[in-house]
Design an enzyme around this catalytic site. Structure first.
Site, PDB file in Angstrom:
ATOM      1  N   ILE A 154      13.472  12.401  -2.659  1.00  0.00           N
ATOM      2  CA  ILE A 154      13.034  13.214  -3.795  1.00  0.00           C
ATOM      3  C   ILE A 154      13.936  12.893  -4.988  1.00  0.00           C
ATOM      4  CG2 ILE A 154      12.442  15.522  -4.629  1.00  0.00           C
ATOM      5  CD1 ILE A 154      12.371  16.486  -1.734  1.00  0.00           C
ATOM      6  N   PRO A 155      13.744  11.693  -5.580  1.00  0.00           N
ATOM      7  CA  PRO A 155      14.535  11.362  -6.765  1.00  0.00           C
ATOM      8  C   PRO A 155      14.204  12.353  -7.880  1.00  0.00           C
ATOM      9  CG  PRO A 155      12.895   9.650  -6.318  1.00  0.00           C
ATOM     10  CD  PRO A 155      12.796  10.657  -5.223  1.00  0.00           C
ATOM     11  N   HIS A 156      15.238  12.861  -8.539  1.00  0.00           N
ATOM     12  CA  HIS A 156      14.993  13.873  -9.564  1.00  0.00           C
ATOM     13  C   HIS A 156      16.067  13.834 -10.641  1.00  0.00           C
ATOM     14  CE1 HIS A 156      17.555  15.763  -6.499  1.00  0.00           C
ATOM     15  NE2 HIS A 156      18.094  16.428  -7.491  1.00  0.00           N
ATOM     16  N   GLY A 157      15.762  14.503 -11.734  1.00  0.00           N
ATOM     17  CA  GLY A 157      16.714  14.577 -12.826  1.00  0.00           C
ATOM     18  C   GLY A 157      16.159  15.393 -13.971  1.00  0.00           C
ATOM     19  N   LEU A 187      10.717  13.995  -9.313  1.00  0.00           N
ATOM     20  CA  LEU A 187      10.672  15.298  -9.963  1.00  0.00           C
ATOM     21  C   LEU A 187      11.555  15.263 -11.204  1.00  0.00           C
ATOM     22  CD1 LEU A 187       9.398  18.057  -9.378  1.00  0.00           C
ATOM     23  CD2 LEU A 187      11.470  18.665  -8.158  1.00  0.00           C
TER      24      LEU A 187
END
Length: 161
Positions: A65-68, A103
């Site tokens: 779930i790569p997010h930032g 996300l």
């Protein structure tokens, strides 16, 4: 927070071509940039890489779930991708990743960002849901699966006597 608040049918990639974590993040950023005119591909990619430096967003079971929180974003945004082949993502359990949910949230999102992360993780952690996602190649069917709140719920337990 239902996934319909984060995800559109255009934000589902049924067969992402990538062989590495870096390539996956580049491809996710490129696709997200086509759906987010306020952000460039580079801004999205840099946001993801910056977060990955803190620790891998590969949560295990083939899921990342790569997010930032990039500047200039005014809503929570999601993008789902299924890799053509599993690849190394430096996941916490050491297993290769084949399912990714990007996300992005506004810098001041706070609780909304955390709620979205929790919702995505809950949906993708359900074993029956994972089987169904991995068995599906059609983008519309994937979108329907991901956004159907009932599909993510565990099957009711039947009492046996």
């Amino acid at each position: 927070m239902p996934l319909t608040d984060l995800l559109t049918p255009e934000a589902v990639i049924p067969a992402l071509k990538c062989n590495s974590k870096k390539q996956a993040l580049q491809e996710l950023a490129a696709h997200a940039a086509t759906l987010l005119p306020e952000l460039t591909e580079r801004e999205i990619y840099e946001t993801l890489v910056q977060r990955e430096r803190l620790g891998s967003t590969g949560i295990g079971d083939g899921i990342a779930i790569p997010h930032g929180k990039p500047e200039k974003l005014d809503r929570v945004f999601g993008l789902f991708a299924r890799a053509e082949r599993p690849f190394d993502f430096d996941a916490l359990d050491g297993q290769p990743v084949d399912l990714m949910f990007l996300l992005l949230a506004p810098e001041n999102a706070g609780a909304d960002h955390l709620k979205a992360l929790a919702r995505v993780a809950r949906v993708l952690r359900e074993p029956t849901m994972l089987e169904r996602i991995r068995a599906t190649r059609d983008p519309d069917a994937l979108y329907a699966l991901l956004t159907d709140a009932n599909a993510a719920a565990p099957a009711p337990k039947v009492a046996t006597g």
